[in-house]
Design a protein around this motif. Structure first.
Motif, mmCIF file in Angstrom:
data_model
loop_
_atom_site.group_PDB
_atom_site.id
_atom_site.type_symbol
_atom_site.label_atom_id
_atom_site.label_comp_id
_atom_site.label_asym_id
_atom_site.label_seq_id
_atom_site.Cartn_x
_atom_site.Cartn_y
_atom_site.Cartn_z
ATOM 1 N N ARG A 14 -10.900 -5.135 -34.536
ATOM 2 C CA ARG A 14 -10.077 -4.668 -33.420
ATOM 3 C C ARG A 14 -8.842 -5.535 -33.295
ATOM 4 O O ARG A 14 -8.852 -6.718 -33.619
ATOM 5 C CB ARG A 14 -10.887 -4.728 -32.113
ATOM 6 C CG ARG A 14 -10.121 -4.296 -30.874
ATOM 7 C CD ARG A 14 -11.067 -4.181 -29.668
ATOM 8 N NE ARG A 14 -11.580 -5.466 -29.236
ATOM 9 C CZ ARG A 14 -10.977 -6.255 -28.335
ATOM 10 N NH1 ARG A 14 -9.837 -5.885 -27.805
ATOM 11 N NH2 ARG A 14 -11.541 -7.389 -27.977
ATOM 12 N N GLY A 35 -6.424 -5.592 -29.953
ATOM 13 C CA GLY A 35 -6.062 -5.000 -28.676
ATOM 14 C C GLY A 35 -6.765 -3.671 -28.472
ATOM 15 O O GLY A 35 -7.992 -3.587 -28.566
ATOM 16 N N ASN A 36 -5.993 -2.617 -28.217
ATOM 17 C CA ASN A 36 -6.558 -1.289 -28.003
ATOM 18 C C ASN A 36 -6.875 -0.552 -29.294
ATOM 19 O O ASN A 36 -7.467 0.529 -29.262
ATOM 20 C CB ASN A 36 -5.596 -0.439 -27.161
ATOM 21 C CG ASN A 36 -5.443 -0.966 -25.749
ATOM 22 O OD1 ASN A 36 -6.391 -1.489 -25.172
ATOM 23 N ND2 ASN A 36 -4.252 -0.831 -25.189
ATOM 24 N N ASP A 37 -6.465 -1.103 -30.426
ATOM 25 C CA ASP A 37 -6.744 -0.481 -31.720
ATOM 26 C C ASP A 37 -8.112 -0.950 -32.209
ATOM 27 O O ASP A 37 -8.318 -2.144 -32.456
ATOM 28 C CB ASP A 37 -5.684 -0.870 -32.751
ATOM 29 C CG ASP A 37 -4.327 -0.276 -32.437
ATOM 30 O OD1 ASP A 37 -4.291 0.806 -31.814
ATOM 31 O OD2 ASP A 37 -3.311 -0.874 -32.825
ATOM 32 N N GLY A 63 1.152 -2.277 -31.867
ATOM 33 C CA GLY A 63 -0.012 -2.900 -31.247
ATOM 34 C C GLY A 63 -0.157 -4.375 -31.523
ATOM 35 O O GLY A 63 -1.191 -4.969 -31.215
#
Length: 237
Positions: free
Chosen positions: A129, A131-133, A204
């Motif tokens: 991962r 962050g949001n990814d 990201g």
């Protein structure tokens, strides 16, 4: 960078998609910012370094903005599927991570400086991962092209772990592996220098805010070769 489902574990070679013998697409001839060829052979005296630190759109920009970098190339590395497509990588069934090949002039920018940029530009403790990814394609990795690069990468990881420990972060999950045997497959045309062509596009990439002091302890310089070589020695963490 939000396509398809993500599988948070690496497939085995038997589970991976079969891929193809030849690339499914062409790669542009030149870098849209630096103007230099994307693919080798590269001029004598330059060296290559491979870094994976999350979404390669933002990661590539970090490196092409660095003085001494001759060209950058977004691609897929560290997996089992030959000549993968973006959709296949996003499925989690190739084992590749999104990576950036950095071709640089060591007389202008050192490998250690590139390592410092690598560590400070993402959170290397997050596993599959950034962050949001979320997904195996976002894992942190360094693929080395020489024994000297491998030594410098390991030393920098140890040094950065110490400063992360002091800032309340967990254990670094970054893979340090030889580039040899881990083919770098260039990504599709629309991924190359994406944020140059789409300045408002998604990025990201974001670091921890923790800085790495240089020089860190390494034998780089005593044995640093010129050109691009294969690394005979690197670990798996």
């Amino acid at each position: 960078m939000f396509l398809s489902r993500r599988v948070p574990e690496l497939p085995t070679p038997e589970q991976a998609l079969r891929g193809r013998e030849t690339p499914a697409f062409d790669v542009p001839a030149r870098h849209t910012v630096l103007g230099n060829p994307l693919l080798g052979p590269y001029p004598e005296g330059l060296e290559a370094a491979d870094f994976a630190l999350g979404c390669f759109w933002g990661a590539e920009r970090k490196f092409w903005e660095t003085p001494g970098v001759w060209t950058t190339l977004a691609g897929y590395q560290g997996g089992h599927t030959p000549n993968p497509t973006y959709e296949e990588v996003c499925s989690g069934l190739t084992a590749h991570t999104e990576a950036v090949r950095v071709v640089f002039d060591p007389s202008v920018v050192s490998y250690e400086q590139l390592l410092k940029l690598f560590w400070e530009s993402h959170n290397p403790t997050q596993g599959f991962r950034q962050g949001n990814d979320v997904g195996t394609q976002y894992r942190s990795a360094i693929h080395t092209h020489s024994a000297a690069q491998a030594s410098a990468a390991k030393s920098s990881r140890e040094a950065y772990q110490k400063v992360l420990d002091g800032s309340g972060y967990g254990t670094i999950t970054t893979e340090i592996l030889p580039a040899e045997g881990r083919t770098f497959y260039p990504a599709e045309t629309y991924h190359q220098q994406y944020l140059d062509r789409n300045p408002a596009g998604y990025c990201g990439i974001g670091g921890t805010g923790v800085k790495l002091s240089t020089p860190f302890e390494t034998n780089w310089g005593a044995s640093c070769p010129t050109g691009v070589a294969s690394a005979p020695d690197a670990d798996q963490q």
